[in-house]
Design a protein around this motif. Structure first.
Motif, PDB file in Angstrom:
ATOM      1  N   ARG A   1     110.648  59.257 154.423  1.00 53.08           N
ATOM      2  CA  ARG A   1     110.648  58.174 153.441  1.00 53.08           C
ATOM      3  C   ARG A   1     109.351  57.377 153.542  1.00 53.08           C
ATOM      4  O   ARG A   1     108.874  57.070 154.614  1.00 53.08           O
ATOM      5  CB  ARG A   1     111.828  57.257 153.660  1.00 53.08           C
ATOM      6  N   SER A   2     108.808  57.068 152.377  1.00 51.46           N
ATOM      7  CA  SER A   2     107.589  56.265 152.295  1.00 51.46           C
ATOM      8  C   SER A   2     107.955  54.806 152.094  1.00 51.46           C
ATOM      9  O   SER A   2     109.087  54.490 151.719  1.00 51.46           O
ATOM     10  CB  SER A   2     106.743  56.734 151.106  1.00 51.46           C
ATOM     11  N   PRO A   3     106.987  53.909 152.295  1.00 49.63           N
ATOM     12  CA  PRO A   3     107.257  52.507 151.964  1.00 49.63           C
ATOM     13  C   PRO A   3     107.647  52.397 150.495  1.00 49.63           C
ATOM     14  O   PRO A   3     107.387  53.285 149.697  1.00 49.63           O
ATOM     15  CB  PRO A   3     105.913  51.822 152.219  1.00 49.63           C
ATOM     16  N   ARG A   4     108.247  51.307 150.132  1.00 52.43           N
ATOM     17  CA  ARG A   4     108.725  51.098 148.762  1.00 52.43           C
ATOM     18  C   ARG A   4     107.617  51.239 147.729  1.00 52.43           C
ATOM     19  O   ARG A   4     106.488  50.863 147.960  1.00 52.43           O
ATOM     20  CB  ARG A   4     109.316  49.712 148.655  1.00 52.43           C
TER      21      ARG A   4
END
Length: 167
Positions: free
Chosen positions: A4-7
């Motif tokens: 998962r990447s930052p928002r």
């Protein structure tokens, strides 16, 4: 491994604009079919189909989390992804209509595991229901292909909100 990447940044578009932009991408049209434990058949039209891996042979498709058929496809061990031919636009519409029993109209044969394979498709992939991943408002299904066939028939595509045959 965390994938998962930052928002993401704040969007500057609405869902209608997003849907119109997606409509500019021509996709193939599939009907996903399966057989239930009681021997009845279920199927649905999907344009969210893609290859994932050649070794092992994996494909994916997605289904809305609110779909009535989500428990069916989540719980069954096998399904078939039928790639519709240019002449099968009527099947795309039939399998996307709620309340209809498309198997009373559609011609099909049974695969070696007893799954319905639609007659006249450009290709079909019999899959083991390997994994499922909830993302956003859909569930992504990854199928391990156990058997596949194809014919030289041109495929049906969906573009700009319409079914079209490639010639």
């Amino acid at each position: 491994m965390n994938t998962r990447s930052p928002r993401a940044a704040t969007r500057e578009f609405d869902s209608g604009q997003f849907r119109q932009a997606l409509g500019q991408f021509a996709t193939g049209v599939t009907v996903i079919t399966t057989r239930l434990a009681d021997g009845s058949f279920r199927g649905l039209t999907a344009s969210s189909f893609n290859s994932v891996s050649l070794e092992p042979p994996l494909v994916l498709w997605s289904l809305a989390t609110g779909a009535n058929s989500l428990p069916i496809f989540s719980g069954n061990s096998h399904y078939v992804i039928n790639v519709l031919s240019a002449e099968q636009g009527h099947l795309a519409k039939l399998f996307s209509t709620r309340g209809e029993n498309p198997f009373g109209v559609a011609e099909f044969e049974l695969s070696r595991t007893g799954q319905p394979v639609l007659t006249g498709c450009s290709a079909w992939f019999e899959c083991h229901n390997r994994s499922r991943y909830p993302e956003g408002d859909h569930v992504i299904f990854v199928g391990e292909v156990e058997h596949c066939e194809f014919s030289p028939q041109p495929p049906l595509v969906f573009h700009g909100g319409q079914f079209r045959g490639l010639r």
